[in-house]
Write a protein that holds these residues in place. Sequence first.
Motif, PDB file in Angstrom:
ATOM      1  N   UNK A  77     136.857  38.345 151.700  1.00 44.35           N
ATOM      2  CA  UNK A  77     135.591  39.022 151.963  1.00 44.35           C
ATOM      3  C   UNK A  77     135.779  40.498 152.247  1.00 44.35           C
ATOM      4  N   UNK A  78     136.812  40.834 153.021  1.00 50.85           N
ATOM      5  CA  UNK A  78     137.114  42.248 153.306  1.00 50.85           C
ATOM      6  C   UNK A  78     137.414  42.998 152.010  1.00 50.85           C
ATOM      7  N   UNK A  79     138.195  42.379 151.146  1.00 43.34           N
ATOM      8  CA  UNK A  79     138.549  42.994 149.863  1.00 43.34           C
ATOM      9  C   UNK A  79     137.301  43.295 149.034  1.00 43.34           C
ATOM     10  N   UNK A  80     136.419  42.331 148.908  1.00 47.52           N
ATOM     11  CA  UNK A  80     135.235  42.533 148.075  1.00 47.52           C
ATOM     12  C   UNK A  80     134.204  43.449 148.735  1.00 47.52           C
ATOM     13  N   UNK A  81     134.228  43.560 150.055  1.00 50.01           N
ATOM     14  CA  UNK A  81     133.351  44.532 150.714  1.00 50.01           C
ATOM     15  C   UNK A  81     133.687  45.961 150.292  1.00 50.01           C
ATOM     16  N   UNK A  86     127.141  47.999 148.222  1.00 50.14           N
ATOM     17  CA  UNK A  86     126.053  47.302 148.887  1.00 50.14           C
ATOM     18  C   UNK A  86     126.373  46.806 150.283  1.00 50.14           C
ATOM     19  N   UNK A  87     127.650  46.627 150.611  1.00 51.83           N
ATOM     20  CA  UNK A  87     128.027  46.257 151.969  1.00 51.83           C
ATOM     21  C   UNK A  87     128.029  44.775 152.269  1.00 51.83           C
ATOM     22  N   UNK A  88     127.369  43.946 151.415  1.00 50.31           N
ATOM     23  CA  UNK A  88     127.345  42.507 151.668  1.00 50.31           C
ATOM     24  C   UNK A  88     128.013  41.725 150.538  1.00 50.31           C
ATOM     25  N   UNK A  89     128.694  42.418 149.638  1.00 52.56           N
ATOM     26  CA  UNK A  89     129.360  41.745 148.531  1.00 52.56           C
ATOM     27  C   UNK A  89     130.387  40.746 149.009  1.00 52.56           C
ATOM     28  N   UNK A  90     131.076  41.085 150.101  1.00 54.26           N
ATOM     29  CA  UNK A  90     132.076  40.170 150.647  1.00 54.26           C
ATOM     30  C   UNK A  90     131.462  38.872 151.121  1.00 54.26           C
ATOM     31  N   UNK A  91     130.236  38.929 151.659  1.00 54.97           N
ATOM     32  CA  UNK A  91     129.567  37.716 152.123  1.00 54.97           C
ATOM     33  C   UNK A  91     129.253  36.779 150.961  1.00 54.97           C
ATOM     34  N   UNK A  92     128.842  37.358 149.825  1.00 60.19           N
ATOM     35  CA  UNK A  92     128.545  36.542 148.654  1.00 60.19           C
ATOM     36  C   UNK A  92     129.801  35.804 148.184  1.00 60.19           C
ATOM     37  N   UNK A  93     130.916  36.528 148.141  1.00 60.13           N
ATOM     38  CA  UNK A  93     132.175  35.918 147.697  1.00 60.13           C
ATOM     39  C   UNK A  93     132.634  34.857 148.686  1.00 60.13           C
ATOM     40  N   UNK A  94     132.556  35.174 149.990  1.00 62.66           N
ATOM     41  CA  UNK A  94     132.940  34.193 151.012  1.00 62.66           C
ATOM     42  C   UNK A  94     132.097  32.931 150.892  1.00 62.66           C
ATOM     43  N   UNK A  95     130.800  33.129 150.685  1.00 65.90           N
ATOM     44  CA  UNK A  95     129.901  31.985 150.555  1.00 65.90           C
ATOM     45  C   UNK A  95     130.286  31.121 149.360  1.00 65.90           C
ATOM     46  N   UNK A  96     130.553  31.764 148.234  1.00 59.43           N
ATOM     47  CA  UNK A  96     130.886  31.043 147.012  1.00 59.43           C
ATOM     48  C   UNK A  96     132.118  30.157 147.209  1.00 59.43           C
ATOM     49  N   UNK A  97     133.183  30.725 147.766  1.00 58.81           N
ATOM     50  CA  UNK A  97     134.414  29.952 147.927  1.00 58.81           C
ATOM     51  C   UNK A  97     134.333  28.965 149.084  1.00 58.81           C
ATOM     52  N   UNK A  98     133.500  29.267 150.085  1.00 59.50           N
ATOM     53  CA  UNK A  98     133.282  28.284 151.150  1.00 59.50           C
ATOM     54  C   UNK A  98     132.566  27.060 150.588  1.00 59.50           C
ATOM     55  N   UNK A  99     131.649  27.276 149.656  1.00 58.42           N
ATOM     56  CA  UNK A  99     130.962  26.153 149.023  1.00 58.42           C
ATOM     57  C   UNK A  99     131.942  25.257 148.281  1.00 58.42           C
ATOM     58  N   UNK A 100     132.974  25.865 147.695  1.00 62.38           N
ATOM     59  CA  UNK A 100     133.988  25.075 146.990  1.00 62.38           C
ATOM     60  C   UNK A 100     134.844  24.278 147.976  1.00 62.38           C
ATOM     61  N   UNK A 261     130.401  51.799 150.334  1.00 63.07           N
ATOM     62  CA  UNK A 261     131.066  51.498 151.593  1.00 63.07           C
ATOM     63  C   UNK A 261     130.895  52.570 152.652  1.00 63.07           C
ATOM     64  N   UNK A 262     129.868  53.427 152.512  1.00 70.64           N
ATOM     65  CA  UNK A 262     129.653  54.500 153.479  1.00 70.64           C
ATOM     66  C   UNK A 262     130.609  55.660 153.325  1.00 70.64           C
ATOM     67  N   UNK A 263     131.452  55.623 152.297  1.00 67.61           N
ATOM     68  CA  UNK A 263     132.449  56.677 152.092  1.00 67.61           C
ATOM     69  C   UNK A 263     131.743  57.997 151.797  1.00 67.61           C
ATOM     70  N   UNK A 264     132.154  59.028 152.477  1.00 68.62           N
ATOM     71  CA  UNK A 264     131.517  60.326 152.326  1.00 68.62           C
ATOM     72  C   UNK A 264     130.476  60.542 153.401  1.00 68.62           C
TER      73      UNK A 264
END
Length: 363
Positions: A77-81, A86-100, A261-264
């Motif tokens: 999740x940290x990697x995909x964030x 968008x800031x929530x991309x990691x949550x989507x990935x975590x959710x997907x693999x948690x479902x598996x 990611x808020x960079x800048x």
Amino acid sequence: MFQIVVTVAILYYLFHDPQVRAKMATTLRNADARWLFLGFIMYGLVEVIAGWRWQLLLRVQGIELGWVRLCCLLLIGVFFNFIIPGGTGGDVIKTFYLLKETPGKRTVALLSVLVDRLVGLIALSVFAAVLIIADWQWLMSSPVVDKFVWPAIIILGGSFGGLHGIYIMTSRGWIHRLPARFPGRDKLAELALAYNLYGRSWKPTLSAFGLSFLAHLGYFAVFYCAGQALRHDNVRMPTFAEMCAIMPIVNTISAMPISIGGLGVREGLFQVFLNHLCSVPVSDASLVSLCGYFLTFFWGIIGGVVYLFYRPSDHARLRDIRSEVAELEHTVAEEEVALETAEVAVHGASGGGSKGEPDKAKR
């Protein structure tokens, strides 16, 4: 694309001056590696605390996930964030693999990720309110800084108020009354179900709330360590208490979907706060922000390596991941709306209770 353009433009504006870059290079060469290493370890502890919090929320719904698998999901999740705008991309990935990992408990697995983020947001709002009030005079001592304090207060206050409004809608059973095409209806229904499931388990939820405070403190400590590592000559870097007062404001504004990611945005805010409140040169202020960012980014790299070897199933394309998670969210939302409608109908037929107030105890 917009976020990429904005990020590049802000970074160019902040670092295009060769003299500024020369000063930053000199400061970085003289940085204290011990403080940088401590900052790196601190963010690792932040993820450990986040894992502990998530495990508590999973256990509420009867999901037992080992620490190894849990930490893998967190790091992924940290990697995909970092790589998904968008800031929530990691949550989507975590959710997907948690479902598996939990094929028989897809709904509660989905909600655990939602509640995990929700608890963190509420904790940040409360934490920010306490810290801003405690350091109000200091933060308001600069007419430049106070222009950024108020937007953060409005954003956090609006988020907190919005969550309270959703809670009222949920407690009164109003979600089912929203039109099917109402914007955000699915997310509102998810939150309603989350309130119902986790509201009865207040002890572990309260414990998760407390862990969120520790996680936020650890994250602030990462940037404090970066500042201490870059301290030189007569430059006074912020104390830990001062950094804790600054960071909620910086985090809130930089979390807006303006740059990647808020960079800048984060670096610009550090220049404003550290320069006007602590007299830190702008080149050093930007470097503190960048060092703190990269101390967390290194953990994202570790998460990327974990992702390469993580095999609960074949890796899917991002588009397919988003589609599957969105489909489940819609299904869960429709189930909640149907359940709420049925409860209202039962109350209407029996004549018991107030109109529009479902019997949550039966869930």
